[in-house]
Scaffold this active site. Structure first.
Site, PDB file in Angstrom:
ATOM      1  N   ASP A  38      -0.724   8.403  -1.362  1.00 58.45           N
ATOM      2  CA  ASP A  38       0.318   7.830  -0.505  1.00 58.45           C
ATOM      3  C   ASP A  38       1.701   8.426  -0.739  1.00 58.45           C
ATOM      4  OD1 ASP A  38      -1.373   6.237   0.896  1.00 58.45           O
ATOM      5  OD2 ASP A  38      -1.004   4.424  -0.233  1.00 58.45           O
ATOM      6  N   TYR A 122      -0.188  -0.578   4.352  1.00 58.93           N
ATOM      7  CA  TYR A 122       0.364  -1.230   3.166  1.00 58.93           C
ATOM      8  C   TYR A 122       1.886  -1.111   3.108  1.00 58.93           C
ATOM      9  CZ  TYR A 122      -3.553  -2.748   0.223  1.00 58.93           C
ATOM     10  OH  TYR A 122      -4.617  -3.431  -0.310  1.00 58.93           O
TER      11      TYR A 122
END
Length: 379
Positions: A38, A122
């Site tokens: 990420d 997220y």
């Protein structure tokens, strides 16, 4: 870049969240490839939110705008991307003297520097806390929407939890790596590994209660695992300065939020995330070695990064040491995580360990919060 100065001593460190990988545990063909990096592949910086007063941040707030590079090399501005504020943090220290019935209490405050980034489904909240006792803490708060897949109602299989009829949240992990360029009273530092061990019953331990800390200086660059059986932690010690007891000034790192990695290191995902198989890596500072998976993680084949670098065997005793700390979240999904996941938290602390000659907060004034009241007294 953070600096703490005290009576001629200083601890300086350059800290960055240099990588994060989110491996999923399903071997199904369409899901086995999910191992999202990420930070390296998406970038927390350019995905930072514009924070909102009274919601994302409370109190007297100072905001900083962020200017980051866009995909074409231009400048992209994120309004209010970073929040700075101070908050009460409970009791700092207290003692009641039963002989005189006198009580002394001091309350703690901490400086908070935070940002929140949305990476796909997220949200990641990055929080740095700077405390009055010299403790430095990083906390990552993960929230948002869990990654879900369809399943046969009532039969999700072994790789996740059915969070709603026909909806499965897969087991996964969030594994972070913080790059900490430590400078405890200068750049000449060493890394000391500390293990608590029990001593065998015998003449020196007749009651079987003796245990002690054994310290080992790590002489060359390496990767080291957490050992919960010995309550292992690491100290970053100065090679030049000592405290008033004649010991090296130091800060320590306790790997309390470390987790085990379950991807096989020989698999295609495991090869790319080689840094996750130790909880501390220590290397000499090299400005070309910035990311634990190598410079270009989205094209990585696993041949670069920390496992390859430490094979050089460079000295880290008395050098400008960089510590790479791996920590994270082991996420077995719950019904409570759906449809929106409450914050789950992980992080680490850097704590003074002989850096100060005594408690540095003895000169705090006694300060009472006059806004507090008793519910019984109000009645």
């Amino acid at each position: 870049l953070h600096d703490i100065h005290y009576a001629g001593r200083s601890v300086c460190y350059r800290a960055s969240m240099s990588e994060m990988v989110v491996p999923y545990g399903s071997p199904d063909t369409q899901h086995a490839r999910k191992n999202v990096f990420d930070i390296g592949e998406y970038g927390l910086g350019k995905l930072a939110n514009s924070l909102q007063l009274g919601c994302d941040c409370l109190g007297a707030i100072h905001y900083l705008d962020c200017h980051v590079a866009d995909a074409f090399g231009g400048v992209m501005k994120i309004d209010n991307g970073i929040c700075i504020h101070e908050e009460d943090w409970g009791i700092l220290w207290k003692h009641w003297d039963f002989r005189t019935d006198a009580t002394e209490v001091r309350r703690a405050r901490r400086l908070v520097i935070s940002s929140i980034s949305t990476v796909g489904n997220y949200e990641y909240g990055s929080y740095w806390y700077f405390c009055l006792d010299g403790e430095i803490e990083f906390e990552m708060k993960a929230t948002g929407i869990i990654n879900t897949v369809g399943c046969e109602p009532g039969n999700p299989g072994p790789y996740g939890t059915e969070v709603a009829p026909g909806v499965m949240g897969q087991i996964h992990q969030h594994l972070f790596c913080a790059r900490l360029d430590m400078s405890v009273d200068g750049d000449s530092n060493a890394v000391v590994e500390c293990d608590t061990v029990s001593l065998p019953i015998g003449p020196d331990n007749p009651y079987g209660n003796a245990f002690t800390v054994r310290e080992t200086t790590l002489e060359t660059e390496c990767g080291r695992p957490r050992n919960a059986d010995t309550e292992r932690f690491w100290k970053f010690v100065s090679k030049e300065k000592t405290n008033w007891m004649g010991k090296p000034t130091a800060y320590k790192l306790e790997p309390k939020q470390s987790v085990a990695a379950f991807n096989n290191p020989e698999g295609p995902s495991g090869k790319r995330m080689g840094f996750v198989y130790n909880h501390l890596w220590a290397t000499p500072n090299d400005p070309t070695q910035r990311y634990p998976s190598g410079e270009f993680v989205n094209g990585s084949d696993g041949s670069e990064g920390l496992p390859a670098w430490v094979r050089e065997g460079r000295s880290i005793d008395g050098e400008d040491v960089v510590a790479w700390h791996v920590f994270g979240l082991h996420h077995v999904t719950r019904l409570e995580d759906f449809p929106v996941q409450p914050c789950v938290r992980t992080g680490f602390k850097l704590m003074p360990s002989g850096f100060f000659d005594r408690n540095p907060n003895l000169d705090l004034a006694d300060d009472r919060n006059k806004a507090s009241c008793s519910a019984l007294a109000a009645e």
